[in-house]
Design an enzyme around this catalytic site. Structure first.
Site, PDB file in Angstrom:
ATOM      1  N   GLU A  72      -1.876  19.598   8.927  1.00 18.57           N
ATOM      2  CA  GLU A  72      -1.902  18.312   8.590  1.00 18.57           C
ATOM      3  C   GLU A  72      -1.937  17.592   9.972  1.00 18.57           C
ATOM      4  OE1 GLU A  72      -2.903  16.737   5.328  1.00 18.57           O
ATOM      5  OE2 GLU A  72      -3.565  15.587   7.054  1.00 18.57           O
ATOM      6  N   LYS A  82     -10.793  18.244  16.559  1.00 20.68           N
ATOM      7  CA  LYS A  82     -10.551  17.551  15.014  1.00 20.68           C
ATOM      8  C   LYS A  82     -11.859  17.482  14.203  1.00 20.68           C
ATOM      9  CE  LYS A  82      -6.750  14.782  17.369  1.00 20.68           C
ATOM     10  NZ  LYS A  82      -6.634  13.702  18.098  1.00 20.68           N
ATOM     11  N   ARG A 103      12.175  26.548  27.169  1.00 16.27           N
ATOM     12  CA  ARG A 103      12.591  27.200  28.463  1.00 16.27           C
ATOM     13  C   ARG A 103      13.752  26.532  28.834  1.00 16.27           C
ATOM     14  NH1 ARG A 103       7.469  27.774  31.677  1.00 16.27           N
ATOM     15  NH2 ARG A 103       6.501  28.569  29.869  1.00 16.27           N
TER      16      ARG A 103
HETATM   17  N1  HSE Z   1      -4.373  12.701  22.636  1.00 19.09           N
HETATM   18  C1  HSE Z   1      -4.493  12.455  21.252  1.00 19.09           C
HETATM   19  C2  HSE Z   1      -5.058  11.015  21.006  1.00 19.09           C
HETATM   20  C3  HSE Z   1      -3.543  12.775  20.231  1.00 19.09           C
HETATM   21  O1  HSE Z   1      -5.252  10.289  21.979  1.00 19.09           O
HETATM   22  O2  HSE Z   1      -5.596  10.340  20.004  1.00 19.09           O
HETATM   23  C4  HSE Z   1      -3.291  14.289  20.234  1.00 19.09           C
HETATM   24  O3  HSE Z   1      -4.368  14.596  19.556  1.00 19.09           O
END
Ligand code: HSE
Length: 440
Positions: free
Chosen positions: A129, A205, A45
């Site tokens: 990845e 994750k 932006r």
């Molecule tokens: N905020 C994440 C961490 C990194 O502290 O590992 C991005 O996923």
């Protein structure tokens, strides 16, 4: 062969890393990919900020849809983050026939099933990845390097912010709130650290790794998520005395009843390599039936480590874009039509062992009563420490900390026993319970 043209949706820390690493290593990357990789457009932006990063090297636009509509662009890299706009743009890019690279774990953990189905139908790749453990090639390992294996479990330190906080708490004997403030002042923790400290980022994750390890759809809504906000410095000390470290782990296991998927602080033996992963570093252990235990370690965030993962995906796509879609590596490691239907188990069915800290009146029979209640539930004790009594109340009542390590039991059984122990008049404060994983 003509270079593959890439558009970045969003350019900030990661995008500038992608730019810099591609510029620096262009010659070697081209020799690996078989064709050049050219970032031809970026969106942000604030056009001035974007121009400050890319200069004249790429077209700068305010509207990310200008990139999606550009017929010359083959690969769209989504670096906007978040759920809603990112979902819309990724689905639009897929509909436009673009391959997609994303670092957005939240997006894929929640909307992965929809996105992968759309990509499969359109015959395009979605590569991610950078979404798990930053620069560590853990997706590549799960999807390709370990394909021979029946994976049994995985466990990872997959959030650098919380690992940094836990390392500082242990090193300096400080409490959570103090270290969080320091981490924010140093820029290690976000101004709003909720996703990190409540375990949500790690659960995104872990959800992705679990799906790839066991060949099931993403099931973030079934993950058990507990962060580090309730951890006390004294538990880190007691754990240390017993030969353990406390880490925030993302864990997924295959069991005969179903899949465990959980994020919570856990005691792990100090002698394990992963217990010695300190500061903002990440590490993942994967146990496969053929390979045994494998460990992946590295930086889980940061401009160039994340760019390393994004560019690896760009190279993969540059190599495979012309291949028949059926010959590509499947999104979640297993062919889309072959994903299983094993569900993630409710936390009450998870089997694990425990560290318990009880604040109790220092009276005859308290330890015996507590151990009897555990024994009645068939929970076996592994170790006990009782600290020297300290005087706490005005009436001079002595209280003490009772630390108990148990062997494995079902979480539901432990919940019932803890309710009974908590109700004893001799138990003077809420019981602290931290799960323990041997990772053997
Ligand atoms: N905020 C994440 C961490 C990194 O502290 O590992 C991005 O996923």
């Amino acid at each position: 062969m003509k270079p593959v043209k890439v558009g970045l949706l969003g350019i900030g820390t990661v995008g500038s890393g992608v730019f810099e690493v591609l510029r620096r290593n262009q010659e070697e990357i081209t020799r690996r990919a078989g064709r050049g990789i050219e970032i031809s457009a970026v969106s942000r932006r604030d056009l001035e900020k974007a121009r400050a990063i890319v200069g004249d090297a790429a077209r700068v636009v305010a509207d990310p849809r200008d990139i999606i509509r550009d017929p010359e662009i083959e690969i769209v890299v989504e670096l906007i983050g978040g759920y809603d706009l990112a979902r819309e743009l990724v689905l639009e890019a897929i509909a436009a026939g673009k391959h997609v690279v994303t670092a957005n774990k939240a997006l894929l953990a929640v909307h992965g099933t929809e996105i992968f189905a759309a990509a499969q139908a359109r015959g395009v790749m979605v590569a991610f990845e950078a979404a798990v453990a930053g620069g560590i090639p853990i997706i590549k390992s799960l999807r390709e390097g370990l394909t021979a294996n029946r994976i049994q479990w995985l466990a990872g330190i997959i959030n650098g912010t919380t690992n940094f906080i836990l390392s500082e708490m242990r090193d300096k004997g400080l409490d959570f709130d103090t270290v969080l403030k320091q981490a924010q002042a140093l820029g290690y923790a976000e101004a709003d650290p909720t996703f990190d400290i409540e375990g949500i980022d790690a659960a995104h994750k872990a959800t992705l790794m679990s799906a790839m390890a066991f060949g099931v759809p993403v099931q973030f809504d079934r993950a058990y998520v507990e962060g580090i906000t309730q951890l006390a410095a004294q538990d880190i000390r007691y754990a240390e005395m017993l030969g353990y470290r406390i880490k925030l782990l993302g864990i997924s296991k295959r069991t005969p009843e179903g899949i465990e998927l959980r994020v919570h602080p856990a005691l792990i033996p100090a002698k394990r390599l992963i217990a010695n992963v300190e500061g903002a570093m990440n590490a993942v252990v994967v146990q496969g039936d053929a390979v045994g235990t494998t460990l992946y370690y590295g930086k889980g965030a940061g401009s160039e480590p994340t760019a390393s993962a994004v560019i690896a995906d760009l190279v993969d796509i540059a190599r495979l874009a012309g291949a028949d879609a059926s010959q590509r590596v499947p999104y979640l490691a297993f062919q889309q039509h072959a994903l299983g239907d094993e569900v993630v188990l409710p936390m009450a069915q998870v089997v694990t062992s425990y560290y318990l800290r009880l604040r109790v009146a220092d009276e005859t029979g308290v330890l015996a009563t507590v151990t009897r209640l555990l024994a009645e539930a068939s929970i076996s004790i592994d170790a006990v420490i009782q600290r020297e009594a300290d005087q706490v109340s005005g009436e001079g009542e002595n209280q003490t900390d009772l630390i108990i390590l148990t062997h494995e039991t079902r979480e539901g059984t432990m919940n019932e026993v803890l309710a009974r122990i908590q109700a004893l008049p001799a138990v003077k404060a809420p019981i602290t319970r931290i799960r323990k994983e041997e990772l053997a």
